[in-house]
Design a protein around this motif. Structure first.
Motif, mmCIF file in Angstrom:
data_model
loop_
_atom_site.group_PDB
_atom_site.id
_atom_site.type_symbol
_atom_site.label_atom_id
_atom_site.label_comp_id
_atom_site.label_asym_id
_atom_site.label_seq_id
_atom_site.Cartn_x
_atom_site.Cartn_y
_atom_site.Cartn_z
ATOM 1 N N ILE A 163 0.838 -1.201 0.000
ATOM 2 C CA ILE A 163 0.000 0.000 0.000
ATOM 3 C C ILE A 163 0.873 1.252 0.000
ATOM 4 O O ILE A 163 0.606 2.220 -0.724
ATOM 5 C CB ILE A 163 -0.942 0.003 1.217
ATOM 6 N N PHE A 164 1.936 1.236 0.792
ATOM 7 C CA PHE A 164 2.844 2.389 0.859
ATOM 8 C C PHE A 164 3.483 2.671 -0.499
ATOM 9 O O PHE A 164 3.466 3.801 -0.992
ATOM 10 C CB PHE A 164 3.930 2.122 1.903
ATOM 11 N N GLY A 165 4.043 1.642 -1.146
ATOM 12 C CA GLY A 165 4.709 1.824 -2.435
ATOM 13 C C GLY A 165 3.760 2.262 -3.528
ATOM 14 O O GLY A 165 4.071 3.155 -4.327
ATOM 15 N N PHE A 166 2.582 1.643 -3.575
ATOM 16 C CA PHE A 166 1.595 1.984 -4.592
ATOM 17 C C PHE A 166 1.150 3.438 -4.452
ATOM 18 O O PHE A 166 1.030 4.170 -5.442
ATOM 19 C CB PHE A 166 0.394 1.045 -4.479
ATOM 20 N N ASN A 167 0.920 3.870 -3.218
ATOM 21 C CA ASN A 167 0.435 5.226 -2.999
ATOM 22 C C ASN A 167 1.519 6.282 -3.161
ATOM 23 O O ASN A 167 1.205 7.445 -3.437
ATOM 24 C CB ASN A 167 -0.219 5.339 -1.621
ATOM 25 N N ILE A 168 2.786 5.901 -2.987
ATOM 26 C CA ILE A 168 3.881 6.835 -3.286
ATOM 27 C C ILE A 168 3.823 7.227 -4.759
ATOM 28 O O ILE A 168 3.928 8.407 -5.124
ATOM 29 C CB ILE A 168 5.243 6.199 -2.954
ATOM 30 N N ILE A 169 3.645 6.225 -5.644
ATOM 31 C CA ILE A 169 3.535 6.493 -7.087
ATOM 32 C C ILE A 169 2.299 7.338 -7.359
ATOM 33 O O ILE A 169 2.337 8.309 -8.128
ATOM 34 C CB ILE A 169 3.484 5.170 -7.867
ATOM 35 N N PHE A 170 1.186 6.958 -6.738
ATOM 36 C CA PHE A 170 -0.076 7.677 -6.917
ATOM 37 C C PHE A 170 0.057 9.126 -6.463
ATOM 38 O O PHE A 170 -0.413 10.051 -7.131
ATOM 39 C CB PHE A 170 -1.154 6.952 -6.101
ATOM 40 N N TRP A 171 0.723 9.336 -5.341
ATOM 41 C CA TRP A 171 0.893 10.674 -4.787
ATOM 42 C C TRP A 171 1.781 11.528 -5.685
ATOM 43 O O TRP A 171 1.486 12.707 -5.936
ATOM 44 C CB TRP A 171 1.494 10.565 -3.390
ATOM 45 N N LEU A 172 2.870 10.962 -6.198
ATOM 46 C CA LEU A 172 3.766 11.702 -7.083
ATOM 47 C C LEU A 172 3.066 12.091 -8.387
ATOM 48 O O LEU A 172 3.277 13.191 -8.913
ATOM 49 C CB LEU A 172 5.017 10.864 -7.381
#
Length: 309
Positions: A19-28
């Protein structure tokens, strides 16, 4: 507890960091969309003159970047920080917000299928409004030109829709050189031409219908869009299903992580109550489960993410 190792529920490292890695991409991506939108607004002078926001008669494509970027930024931030810090409030916000978006998408899809004729009329109204504002905003102009070139169309239902624009209408009082014409994006392309002829649509609607067909695309964008949907129905349906599955998957993972965190906390506080530890003291095993690094060394089952790659 002396001499015994605490054993209870644990937070899944796999779910947490996925969840952390996926949302880092989403946030960027959200930050990028917001940056593009704000840059475009600044280039048009909207940021220095807020009143100009209401001057546009048609749709401003910059809103797409701002709204999409804002939603992605909020969701990415909540999911990323919620997973990393095991914050159940942010994780619940992430899953609920994602669920609302999924519900709105599902509702829009059902309504679009049921009220196809109404959607068609609204699309016609939307395109005509933007035809009127064609020269008012460069981003809108580029969007309309791209649409007409991509779908090889002109106007909502035909080239005569350009009578709605003050620069292209055929009235006797129109002093514009583009009178009774269409934008260059309506023109049929000559493969031998390397440079776009931006004057190819001048006076073309003053010709007969038969002559117009040799110079411009006479089909409207609404019927061409419907034809494109029918020809690419499988691809479009696949994209929507894929996006829906990703959203459901994200909601399930967030809820699973929330359940793990709450189970760990419930077990920990129950043991604290049973053993009546002194106020302000936590044994090392329990402190690590609660994420309290001040009272115990980091013995959590999930190692911290490596920032060095």
């Amino acid at each position: 507890m002396s001499g015994k190792h605490f054993k209870g529920h644990e937070v899944s490292c796999c779910i947490k960091y996925f969840i952390f890695g996926f949302n880092i991409i989403f946030w960027l991506l959200g930050v990028a969309f917001l940056g593009i939108g704000l840059w475009a607004w600044n280039e048009k002078g909207v940021l220095s003159n807020i009143s100009s926001i209401t001057d546009l008669g048609g749709f401003d494509p910059v809103w797409l970047f701002l709204v999409t970027g804002g939603v992605m930024f909020i969701l990415g931030f909540a999911g990323c920080i919620g997973a990393l810090r095991e914050n159940t409030l942010l994780l619940k916000f992430f899953s609920v917000f994602l669920g609302i978006i999924f519900f709105l998408e599902l509702t829009a899809g059902v309504l679009a299928f049921v009220f196809k004729d109404w959607i068609k009329d609204q699309l016609n109204f939307f395109i005509n409004n933007n035809i009127r504002a064609y020269r008012d905003d460069i981003d809108l102009q580029n969007l309309i030109d791209f649409t007409q070139e991509y779908w090889e169309c002109c106007g909502a239902f035909g080239a005569d829709d350009w009578n709605l624009n003050i620069y292209f209408n055929c009235t006797d009082t129109n002093p514009s050189r583009e009178k009774c014409g269409v934008p260059f994006s309506c023109c049929t392309k000559d493969p031998a031409e390397d440079v776009i002829n931006t004057q190819c649509g001048y006076d073309v609607r003053a010709k007969t219908d038969a002559e117009q067909k040799t110079y411009i695309h006479v089909k409207g964008c609404v019927p061409q869009f419907e034809k494109w949907l029918q020809d690419n129905l499988t691809v479009v349906a696949g994209i929507f299903i894929g996006v829906a599955l990703l959203q459901i998957f994200g909601i399930c993972l967030a809820q699973n992580l929330v359940s793990d965190i709450e189970a760990v906390r419930a077990t920990t506080f129950r043991l604290l109550a049973q053993h009546s530890y002194p106020l302000g003291y936590l044994p090392p095993q329990l402190a690590s489960q609660l994420g309290d690094r001040s009272t115990a060394p980091p013995t959590h089952s999930c190692p911290p993410p490596s920032l060095a790659g």
